[in-house]
Motif scaffolding. Structure first.
Motif, short mmCIF file in Angstrom:
data_model
loop_
_atom_site.label_atom_id
_atom_site.label_comp_id
_atom_site.label_asym_id
_atom_site.label_seq_id
_atom_site.Cartn_x
_atom_site.Cartn_y
_atom_site.Cartn_z
N MET A 1 0.46 -1.45 -0.10
CA MET A 1 0.45 0.41 -0.49
C MET A 1 0.78 1.31 0.12
O MET A 1 1.73 1.24 1.18
CB MET A 1 -0.51 0.00 1.33
N THR A 2 0.68 2.18 -0.47
CA THR A 2 1.38 2.93 -1.08
C THR A 2 0.44 4.84 -0.69
O THR A 2 -0.76 4.72 -0.65
CB THR A 2 1.64 3.76 -2.37
N HIS A 3 0.99 5.50 0.24
CA HIS A 3 0.44 6.29 1.05
C HIS A 3 0.59 7.90 0.06
O HIS A 3 1.56 8.07 0.40
CB HIS A 3 0.80 6.51 2.57
N TYR A 4 -0.48 8.82 0.26
CA TYR A 4 0.11 10.41 -0.38
C TYR A 4 -1.19 11.08 0.02
O TYR A 4 -1.87 10.70 0.95
CB TYR A 4 -0.99 10.20 -1.70
N TRP A 5 -0.74 12.48 0.35
CA TRP A 5 -1.41 14.21 0.35
C TRP A 5 -1.36 14.02 -1.13
O TRP A 5 -0.79 13.71 -1.89
CB TRP A 5 -0.39 14.58 0.95
N LEU A 6 -2.89 13.65 -1.80
CA LEU A 6 -3.68 14.24 -2.53
C LEU A 6 -3.82 15.88 -2.29
O LEU A 6 -4.77 16.27 -1.72
CB LEU A 6 -4.93 13.25 -3.05
N ARG A 7 -3.10 16.44 -3.35
CA ARG A 7 -4.02 18.28 -2.86
C ARG A 7 -4.59 18.56 -4.41
O ARG A 7 -3.94 18.12 -5.19
CB ARG A 7 -2.20 19.27 -3.52
N LEU A 8 -5.57 19.47 -4.10
CA LEU A 8 -6.15 19.74 -4.76
C LEU A 8 -5.97 21.46 -4.82
O LEU A 8 -6.32 22.52 -3.85
CB LEU A 8 -7.77 19.09 -4.79
N LEU A 9 -5.60 21.91 -6.47
CA LEU A 9 -5.50 22.78 -6.15
C LEU A 9 -6.63 23.43 -7.79
O LEU A 9 -5.89 23.99 -8.60
CB LEU A 9 -3.87 23.39 -6.78
N PRO A 10 -6.99 24.67 -6.93
CA PRO A 10 -7.96 25.21 -7.57
C PRO A 10 -7.74 26.07 -9.37
O PRO A 10 -6.78 27.05 -8.33
CB PRO A 10 -9.23 25.83 -6.81
N GLU A 11 -8.03 25.65 -9.47
CA GLU A 11 -7.30 26.96 -11.07
C GLU A 11 -8.72 28.02 -11.75
O GLU A 11 -8.85 28.23 -12.26
CB GLU A 11 -7.03 26.11 -12.38
N GLN A 12 -10.18 27.74 -10.87
CA GLN A 12 -11.31 28.09 -11.31
C GLN A 12 -11.86 28.25 -10.43
O GLN A 12 -11.54 26.70 -9.78
CB GLN A 12 -11.72 26.99 -13.10
N ALA A 13 -13.26 28.38 -10.49
CA ALA A 13 -13.80 28.83 -9.00
C ALA A 13 -14.80 28.09 -9.42
O ALA A 13 -14.60 26.47 -9.59
CB ALA A 13 -14.43 30.11 -9.77
N LEU A 14 -15.00 27.75 -7.67
CA LEU A 14 -15.51 25.97 -7.44
C LEU A 14 -16.89 26.57 -6.82
O LEU A 14 -17.03 27.73 -6.37
CB LEU A 14 -14.76 25.89 -6.76
N ARG A 209 -2.10 8.14 -11.44
CA ARG A 209 -1.54 8.93 -11.65
C ARG A 209 -1.86 9.57 -13.43
O ARG A 209 -1.70 11.11 -13.83
CB ARG A 209 0.61 8.53 -11.66
N GLN A 210 -1.87 8.61 -14.16
CA GLN A 210 -1.88 8.82 -15.28
C GLN A 210 -3.50 9.64 -15.40
O GLN A 210 -3.87 10.18 -15.72
CB GLN A 210 -2.37 7.69 -16.08
N THR A 211 -4.20 9.11 -15.08
CA THR A 211 -5.62 9.48 -14.12
C THR A 211 -6.12 11.25 -13.80
O THR A 211 -6.66 11.68 -14.36
CB THR A 211 -7.25 8.25 -13.28
N LEU A 212 -4.68 11.23 -12.76
CA LEU A 212 -4.67 12.39 -12.58
C LEU A 212 -3.97 13.35 -13.05
O LEU A 212 -4.36 14.70 -12.64
CB LEU A 212 -4.64 11.86 -10.71
#
Length: 388
Positions: A1-14, A209-212
């Motif tokens: 199992m690999t553990h990550y922080w998944l960071r989401l950086l908005p490029e547009q308004a949400l 990674r390919q999906t993201l």
């Protein structure tokens, strides 16, 4: 199992309900939408993969241990919501470093006081539900905070600003306006981003990674210039103490509080050195894990000896949409917060800790694959009994 922080950086308004958090099921849905774009149209994945090369089934199929938590808005990765037992002053709320009268936790002190309070007239220093600095009433802390050190915390302030976009629909033949629309969203402040825990089997790392790679689309109004989010995967190593250490620190603090009252009232309050305690901390709601329809206290079927002493729980309702099946999800009632349990002295402590470790790893209740029922045992924040 690999553990990550998944960071989401908005490029547009949400366009989302709460600008402080993106629920785990929303993130899963955004990832699923990308994968479903390569699937056979109309296939219902509840019955199995659409083909031998089904990318959706590889990440979300039966037996796949992909886990995604809720994403919280902040300026650093160690950002999370306050526990249900966190309290602050109503007159001057917030951490002392930010000019407030401090924030502290009441789980230990309130519970031990209620145990000792058989006759309040005999207590020299009763439990105080008011600010120790200005005597104003206390209030539960809301919002998020970022942990910068072992006892260094910073509250998350404003996350976003409101934005309104107006537009028109034209009849190209007559070159006339046929409709007007108004779109509301939130522009995320500079330096603010969302971060979630993500655990994935190592052999699926490349597919994820390919999906993201091209980012995700989060929230509504995506056809009107909102929702584009850049993603980053950062290796995650938990800085937390081990489960045994957290339980040991928590019980030392409990013993210290018990000795305080025992020294004042040796007649009515006695110590039982064999019993011990732990908290079940639920930052996200847990669903369908209750003792009865009249109780929202999580039922620990594997720990029948653990007795809930006190809880700070709040009900929650879950609903949504099943992107793969194309049908609404069933509405469920759950609860989030903190529950304090007592374990008798004769109980096998090693066995109990093994069960608690399993709960931390797997969660509790239904919908765990969508981020519900995440569990922490004896969060170190409970040890902050004096305002910080």
């Amino acid at each position: 199992m690999t553990h990550y922080w998944l960071r989401l950086l908005p490029e547009q308004a949400l366009h989302i309900e709460d600008d402080r958090v993106i629920p785990a099921h929303v993130i899963r849905g955004a990832i699923a939408n990308i994968l479903l774009g390569t699937c056979i149209p109309g296939h219902e994945h509840d019955v199995g993969p659409c083909s031998a090369e089904c990318r959706y089934w590889s990440l979300f199929g039966e037996g796949v241990a992909l886990k995604i938590g809720a994403a919280y808005a902040g300026t650093a990765d160690e950002t999370r919501p306050f526990l249900a037992t966190a309290r602050t002053c109503t007159r001057s709320p917030g951490f002392r470093t930010a000019g407030g009268h401090g924030i502290f936790d009441i789980a230990i002190r309130q519970t031990i006081f209620e145990q000792a309070c058989t006759d309040p007239q005999n207590l020299l220093v009763p439990y105080n539900t008011r600010c120790p600095q200005c005597n104003a009433p206390l209030v539960a802390c809301e919002g998020l905070f970022t942990q910068q050190g072992e006892r260094e915390f910073v509250g998350v302030g404003d996350v976003s600003a409101s934005v309104v976009v107006t537009g028109v629909a034209l009849d190209r033949t007559r070159k006339q306006i046929v409709a007007r629309y108004r779109t509301e969203g939130r522009t995320i402040n500079r330096s603010i981003y969302y971060v979630a825990h993500l655990d994935i089997p190592s052999h699926l790392d490349g597919l994820l990674r390919q999906t993201l790679a091209d980012g995700l689309w989060i929230g509504g109004q995506r056809s009107r210039g909102m929702g584009a989010v850049h993603t980053e995967l950062v290796p995650y190593t938990s800085p937390r103490l081990t489960l045994s250490d957290r339980i040991a620190h928590f019980n030392r603090a409990v013993r210290a509080e018990q000795r305080f009252y025992a020294a004042m009232d040796t007649t009515h309050f006695t110590l039982d050195d064999g019993e011990w305690y732990f908290t079940l901390d639920l930052p996200n709601p847990a669903y369908a894990a209750y003792e009865s329809s009249l109780s929202i206290v999580p039922r620990l079927a594997m720990l029948p000896a653990a007795v809930p002493l006190r809880h700070w729980l709040h009900p929650h309702t879950a609903k949504g949409w099943h992107a793969a099946a194309g049908v609404p999800r069933r509405t469920q009632i759950g609860a989030a917060g903190v529950v304090l349990y007592r374990v008798p002295a004769e109980t096998n402590r090693v066995m109990v800790e093994e069960v608690l470790a399993f709960l931390e790893a797997e969660g509790i209740g239904l919908g765990r694959e969508r981020g519900y029922g995440a569990v922490t045992i004896c969060d170190p924040f409970h040890l902050i009994v004096e305002p910080l």
